[in-house]
Design a protein around this motif. Sequence first.
Motif, short mmCIF file in Angstrom:
data_model
loop_
_atom_site.label_atom_id
_atom_site.label_comp_id
_atom_site.label_asym_id
_atom_site.label_seq_id
_atom_site.Cartn_x
_atom_site.Cartn_y
_atom_site.Cartn_z
N ASP A 1 14.22 -59.69 5.23
CA ASP A 1 13.28 -59.88 4.11
C ASP A 1 13.26 -57.68 3.71
O ASP A 1 12.94 -57.63 4.28
N SER A 2 13.75 -57.40 2.74
CA SER A 2 13.26 -56.04 2.15
C SER A 2 13.13 -56.47 0.72
O SER A 2 13.21 -56.85 0.17
N LEU A 3 12.01 -55.06 -0.03
CA LEU A 3 11.41 -55.20 -0.80
C LEU A 3 11.48 -53.53 -1.36
O LEU A 3 11.41 -52.39 -0.45
N THR A 4 12.31 -53.21 -2.47
CA THR A 4 12.48 -51.46 -2.49
C THR A 4 11.52 -51.85 -4.03
O THR A 4 11.87 -52.32 -4.89
N LEU A 5 10.76 -50.59 -4.50
CA LEU A 5 10.09 -50.60 -5.93
C LEU A 5 10.71 -48.88 -6.36
O LEU A 5 10.89 -48.51 -5.86
N THR A 6 10.73 -49.15 -7.67
CA THR A 6 10.23 -48.56 -7.59
C THR A 6 10.08 -46.99 -8.25
O THR A 6 8.99 -48.01 -7.96
N GLY A 7 10.29 -46.63 -9.08
CA GLY A 7 9.15 -44.64 -8.82
C GLY A 7 8.31 -45.71 -10.01
O GLY A 7 7.12 -45.28 -9.91
N THR A 8 8.27 -46.45 -11.07
CA THR A 8 7.44 -46.86 -11.90
C THR A 8 6.30 -47.77 -11.08
O THR A 8 5.29 -47.35 -11.18
N ALA A 9 6.89 -48.74 -10.25
CA ALA A 9 6.24 -49.45 -9.55
C ALA A 9 5.36 -49.16 -7.97
O ALA A 9 3.82 -48.49 -7.78
N GLN A 10 6.07 -47.64 -7.99
CA GLN A 10 5.06 -46.86 -7.03
C GLN A 10 3.47 -45.90 -7.72
O GLN A 10 3.50 -46.08 -7.07
N ALA A 11 4.30 -45.65 -8.94
CA ALA A 11 3.17 -44.85 -9.37
C ALA A 11 2.17 -45.97 -10.29
O ALA A 11 0.44 -45.70 -9.27
N MET A 12 2.33 -47.04 -10.29
CA MET A 12 1.33 -48.34 -10.54
C MET A 12 0.73 -48.16 -9.48
O MET A 12 -1.11 -48.24 -9.40
N SER A 13 1.02 -48.36 -8.17
CA SER A 13 0.33 -48.74 -7.36
C SER A 13 -0.08 -47.56 -6.86
O SER A 13 -1.54 -47.94 -6.32
N SER A 14 -0.23 -46.55 -6.33
CA SER A 14 -0.70 -45.02 -6.03
C SER A 14 -2.51 -45.39 -7.16
O SER A 14 -3.06 -44.59 -6.92
N ALA A 15 -1.59 -45.40 -8.79
CA ALA A 15 -3.23 -45.19 -9.93
C ALA A 15 -3.59 -46.50 -9.24
O ALA A 15 -5.39 -45.68 -9.33
N SER A 16 -3.37 -46.98 -8.97
CA SER A 16 -4.34 -48.04 -8.68
C SER A 16 -5.08 -47.94 -7.76
O SER A 16 -6.28 -48.50 -7.69
N SER A 17 -4.49 -47.98 -6.64
CA SER A 17 -5.55 -47.37 -5.40
C SER A 17 -7.02 -46.16 -5.21
O SER A 17 -7.61 -46.50 -4.46
N ALA A 18 -5.66 -45.27 -6.20
CA ALA A 18 -6.43 -43.82 -7.10
C ALA A 18 -7.86 -44.75 -7.50
O ALA A 18 -9.14 -44.61 -7.20
N GLY A 19 -7.49 -45.64 -8.63
CA GLY A 19 -8.94 -45.76 -9.26
C GLY A 19 -9.92 -46.06 -8.32
O GLY A 19 -11.17 -46.48 -9.01
N GLU A 20 -9.64 -47.35 -7.30
CA GLU A 20 -10.92 -48.09 -6.79
C GLU A 20 -11.32 -47.03 -5.55
O GLU A 20 -12.74 -47.32 -5.65
N ASN A 21 -10.47 -45.27 -5.73
CA ASN A 21 -11.55 -45.12 -4.35
C ASN A 21 -12.39 -43.38 -5.65
O ASN A 21 -12.94 -42.58 -4.81
N ALA A 22 -12.30 -43.73 -6.59
CA ALA A 22 -12.93 -43.44 -7.71
C ALA A 22 -13.93 -42.99 -7.03
O ALA A 22 -15.30 -44.14 -7.59
N PRO A 23 -14.90 -41.70 -7.88
CA PRO A 23 -16.16 -41.95 -8.00
C PRO A 23 -16.69 -42.29 -8.91
O PRO A 23 -16.40 -42.37 -10.60
N PHE A 24 -18.39 -43.06 -8.99
CA PHE A 24 -19.19 -44.15 -10.05
C PHE A 24 -20.64 -43.48 -9.70
O PHE A 24 -21.00 -43.73 -8.68
N ASP A 25 -21.07 -43.09 -10.60
CA ASP A 25 -22.61 -42.62 -11.07
C ASP A 25 -23.10 -44.01 -12.07
O ASP A 25 -22.98 -44.12 -13.15
#
Length: 101
Positions: free
Chosen positions: A42-66
């Motif tokens: 089995d294999s899975l290929t993500l589209t550019g949009t899906a990769q961008a969404m995944s990247s943004a999601s992980s970036a939001g988890e690591n964003a600084p919070f005051d």
Amino acid sequence: MDIKGLNSNSLRPDSQSSTVKGREDTGNSAQGPSNAPAAGDDSLTLTGTAQAMSSASSAGENAPFDAARVAELREAISNGNYPMDNEQLADRMIDLERLLR
């Protein structure tokens, strides 16, 4: 189930056969079809949009919070001491609406 004289076999073009065309009944249903892919195939290929969404999601988890600043802003808003520029707010809402189209 029989609806107005129709049974499920009369609706099939191959009404003599109870199996799906193209498959052979091996009599060994526990193993499944013999031409099934192996578990590692089995294999899975993500589209550019899906990769961008995944990247943004992980970036939001690591964003600084005051938390202290958020509490300060909440208190100012609830007390009515938070300055609001209605024109700037309206312009930003219009910009957001344009992005969503």
